[in-house]
Scaffold this active site. Sequence first.
Site, PDB file in Angstrom:
ATOM      1  N   HIS A 197      31.145   8.008  -3.147  1.00  0.00           N
ATOM      2  CA  HIS A 197      30.500   6.825  -2.566  1.00  0.00           C
ATOM      3  C   HIS A 197      30.960   5.535  -3.235  1.00  0.00           C
ATOM      4  O   HIS A 197      30.728   4.449  -2.706  1.00  0.00           O
ATOM      5  CB  HIS A 197      28.973   6.959  -2.581  1.00  0.00           C
ATOM      6  CG  HIS A 197      28.325   6.733  -3.909  1.00  0.00           C
ATOM      7  ND1 HIS A 197      27.920   7.766  -4.721  1.00  0.00           N
ATOM      8  CD2 HIS A 197      27.972   5.600  -4.563  1.00  0.00           C
ATOM      9  CE1 HIS A 197      27.351   7.279  -5.808  1.00  0.00           C
ATOM     10  NE2 HIS A 197      27.369   5.964  -5.732  1.00  0.00           N
ATOM     11  N   ASP A 206      30.156  14.475  -3.617  1.00  0.00           N
ATOM     12  CA  ASP A 206      30.184  13.065  -4.023  1.00  0.00           C
ATOM     13  C   ASP A 206      31.140  12.820  -5.184  1.00  0.00           C
ATOM     14  O   ASP A 206      30.823  12.113  -6.143  1.00  0.00           O
ATOM     15  CB  ASP A 206      28.775  12.583  -4.391  1.00  0.00           C
ATOM     16  CG  ASP A 206      28.670  11.057  -4.331  1.00  0.00           C
ATOM     17  OD1 ASP A 206      29.622  10.412  -3.872  1.00  0.00           O
ATOM     18  OD2 ASP A 206      27.637  10.526  -4.761  1.00  0.00           O
ATOM     19  N   GLY A 249      26.283   0.413 -10.149  1.00  0.00           N
ATOM     20  CA  GLY A 249      27.500   0.140 -10.907  1.00  0.00           C
ATOM     21  C   GLY A 249      27.805   1.220 -11.922  1.00  0.00           C
ATOM     22  O   GLY A 249      28.928   1.344 -12.391  1.00  0.00           O
ATOM     23  N   ASN A 250      26.766   2.038 -12.276  1.00  0.00           N
ATOM     24  CA  ASN A 250      26.973   3.153 -13.199  1.00  0.00           C
ATOM     25  C   ASN A 250      27.649   4.344 -12.529  1.00  0.00           C
ATOM     26  O   ASN A 250      28.180   5.226 -13.206  1.00  0.00           O
ATOM     27  CB  ASN A 250      25.652   3.633 -13.800  1.00  0.00           C
ATOM     28  CG  ASN A 250      25.308   2.951 -15.105  1.00  0.00           C
ATOM     29  OD1 ASN A 250      24.281   2.295 -15.221  1.00  0.00           O
ATOM     30  ND2 ASN A 250      26.164   3.103 -16.097  1.00  0.00           N
ATOM     31  N   SER A 251      27.579   4.410 -11.199  1.00  0.00           N
ATOM     32  CA  SER A 251      28.148   5.554 -10.491  1.00  0.00           C
ATOM     33  C   SER A 251      29.595   5.786 -10.897  1.00  0.00           C
ATOM     34  O   SER A 251      30.405   4.863 -10.912  1.00  0.00           O
ATOM     35  CB  SER A 251      28.089   5.327  -8.983  1.00  0.00           C
ATOM     36  OG  SER A 251      26.842   5.676  -8.460  1.00  0.00           O
ATOM     37  N   GLY A 267      25.504  31.383   6.666  1.00  0.00           N
ATOM     38  CA  GLY A 267      26.163  31.741   7.907  1.00  0.00           C
ATOM     39  C   GLY A 267      25.258  31.542   9.108  1.00  0.00           C
ATOM     40  O   GLY A 267      25.207  32.393  10.001  1.00  0.00           O
ATOM     41  N   VAL A 268      24.544  30.411   9.120  1.00  0.00           N
ATOM     42  CA  VAL A 268      23.643  30.102  10.229  1.00  0.00           C
ATOM     43  C   VAL A 268      23.775  28.625  10.601  1.00  0.00           C
ATOM     44  O   VAL A 268      24.171  27.803   9.779  1.00  0.00           O
ATOM     45  CB  VAL A 268      22.163  30.395   9.886  1.00  0.00           C
ATOM     46  CG1 VAL A 268      21.926  31.890   9.716  1.00  0.00           C
ATOM     47  CG2 VAL A 268      21.731  29.632   8.640  1.00  0.00           C
TER      48      VAL A 268
END
Length: 371
Positions: free
Chosen positions: A113, A144, A221-223, A286-287
């Site tokens: 992101h 992410d 901003g830490n991401s 698997g659904v």
Amino acid sequence: MTVALVRSPARRSVVLCAAALCTGALLAGCAGVEGSDPSARRSSGAPAPAPSTPGASTERPDPPDPTDPDALQERYQRVVRDVLPSVVQITTEEQLGSGVVYDDRGHIVTNAHVVADAESFEVGLATGGGPLKAELVAAYEDQDLAVIRLTDPPRALHPAVFGDSAKVRVGQIVLAMGNPLGLSSSVTQGIVSAVGRSVSEGEGRATIGNMVQTSAAINPGNSGGALVDLAGRVIGIPTLAARDPQFGAAPAPGIGFAIPASTVRDLAGQMIRHGEVVDPDKAALGVTVRTVLGDDFQPAGVSVVDVTGGGPADAAGLRPGDLIERVDGDEITDVVGLAEALAGHSPGDRVAVTVRRGGAREQATVTLGEA
């Protein structure tokens, strides 16, 4: 008081909340606003470069237990000196975030992101100098995570040392390093609050398993920055912060989440080698499913719309029309809750699935497949 989990996009003064109904918590991604010149960094007296083995070294030993406050302070300062040169600022036309130098070839790990739809970036090093150009290697939105690469990496890069996520313990002291709110090379302190969390940014967004929860402040901003132990090892990549929807999505202090180092090494290694993630190692039933509302118009379970022939659910006897209510005893109220329950497992795990069928409850044991 309940909180909900959402992501807060960069460069916006409001939070766009995608509610995760099953958890009652709101997670905000931590890319930040523009406004800090990456070239205006001060030199940190950079130490010798870390080993160049891509993101895989765990050679730094556990630190001795400090016996007095001065020793603990000295340990903090040493960790900051050792690790901060590995933490960079990433700027796009839309937003600002953080990243961690992964190897001496110029690869940098960050959050998907943070890079968003951008293909090129400016990177500011904590050791100073002008902004450097970088290009996207790959982004994997399901976890992410993304990798970018400096087009002309300098010789004095400082690859981070990544630790062993399995050794992370609740209560251990950690530091979060990044560029919150455009304040380059910032450090916050806290502890590991929990491990093994499965959290989601909301329906249709990433659901990530085995997250490290921390009380260290994780701000916009830490991401993509570094969550570091007192041995100077990166144990996670800060990604999400909790916000409280009851108070206008204001920050919920002391509740942040980081992608564990083991997941970072695995996925980043694949992106660097193949240009994409070729083996996500994500568990699947698997659904095809949808959320069902109860009489009170609140989520009441997950209805099976279709079952993959020969897949895990089919082999266990699940059918279209079954209402999934529990997985391994955990209540499932919507598709986000199901995704979070599966995120804590690996392909090949056996899980107990409780379904309502024709007014009666039945239980099946499903050997999970791979998404």
